[in-house]
Design a protein around this motif. Sequence first.
Motif, PDB file in Angstrom:
ATOM      1  N   GLU A   1       2.204  -0.157  -0.727  1.00 19.31           N
ATOM      2  CA  GLU A   1       1.446   0.786  -1.549  1.00 19.31           C
ATOM      3  C   GLU A   1       0.150   1.185  -0.848  1.00 19.31           C
ATOM      4  O   GLU A   1      -0.238   2.353  -0.826  1.00 19.31           O
ATOM      5  CB  GLU A   1       1.142   0.153  -2.910  1.00 19.31           C
ATOM      6  CG  GLU A   1       0.451   1.095  -3.880  1.00 19.31           C
ATOM      7  CD  GLU A   1       0.206   0.454  -5.235  1.00 19.31           C
ATOM      8  OE1 GLU A   1      -0.475   1.081  -6.064  1.00 19.31           O
ATOM      9  OE2 GLU A   1       0.698  -0.674  -5.461  1.00 19.31           O
TER      10      GLU A   1
ATOM     11  N   MET B   1      -1.055   4.858   0.678  1.00 21.50           N
ATOM     12  CA  MET B   1      -2.340   5.441   0.300  1.00 21.50           C
ATOM     13  C   MET B   1      -3.186   5.765   1.531  1.00 21.50           C
ATOM     14  O   MET B   1      -3.718   6.878   1.666  1.00 21.50           O
ATOM     15  CB  MET B   1      -3.095   4.472  -0.605  1.00 21.50           C
ATOM     16  CG  MET B   1      -4.473   4.970  -1.023  1.00 21.50           C
ATOM     17  SD  MET B   1      -5.437   3.688  -1.863  1.00 21.50           S
ATOM     18  CE  MET B   1      -5.748   2.548  -0.497  1.00 21.50           C
TER      19      MET B   1
ATOM     20  N   SER C   1      -4.575   9.552   3.838  1.00 24.59           N
ATOM     21  CA  SER C   1      -6.002   9.871   3.934  1.00 24.59           C
ATOM     22  C   SER C   1      -6.328  10.539   5.260  1.00 24.59           C
ATOM     23  O   SER C   1      -5.678  10.301   6.278  1.00 24.59           O
ATOM     24  CB  SER C   1      -6.817   8.579   3.791  1.00 24.59           C
ATOM     25  OG  SER C   1      -8.159   8.787   4.165  1.00 24.59           O
TER      26      SER C   1
END
Length: 249
Positions: free
Chosen positions: A23, A27, A31
């Motif tokens: 996870e 994420m 970015s």
Amino acid sequence: MSNQIAKTGGFALQPQNMGEAMEMANMLSGSQMVPKNYQNKPQDTLVAMMMGSELGLNPIQALQNIAVINGKPSIYGDALLALVQNHPSFGGIVESFDESTMTATCTVWRKGGEKHTQTFSAADAKTAGLWEKAGPWTQYPKRMLTFRARGFAVRDQFADALAGLITREEAEDMPTERNITPRKEPAQQSALEHYPEEKFDANFEAWKGLVEAGKKSPEQILATVESRAALSEQQRQKILNIGKEEAEA
């Protein structure tokens, strides 16, 4: 880079299991604050995070200092030195450069151990096919020689601190892996059994319907049939002529 790459506390966000790690990798890879090599590549991001965890780096430190080159994790030359300087057995390191021979020298030792020296020169780089190679070897040859000598010396003495990592600079100079599996040649048409005439006639109307409905072209029908059986020239032409008679009329 100094030895400030040491383990940090605070807002480190260390994942506790594979689900949390994946996870976080998803994420972080989404970015714009991570290196481009990791953007939109959650699998590479996860590999770097896992390797960083073995070295005592939090996920952000790992992504900033570990690169996945040709599928193999590697570390920047400055970060390599910082990790070793933070090792409890680190005794010291001395680096020098001889301008006259273009030779980089690195001497490193563990506490209570003997000094270990490695060199890397322009002559070594030429032998390895690196000298005057486009990119950093042309732009910063002295630094690349220094990184190579440092990498050899440090890895010899602190393999336990690096978990098998090599420097990114060395990884980028390695040849890309090639698939050397022998290619299987396609089966020759002559090795296929001939398409029985009665079976051909029984299927012909179905092929014709597919072509007339616009679902297949005669060429697609032919390719499919010929992959399974050898056609006579008359059968081939009959398939290719589907729809032509009506168009000519």
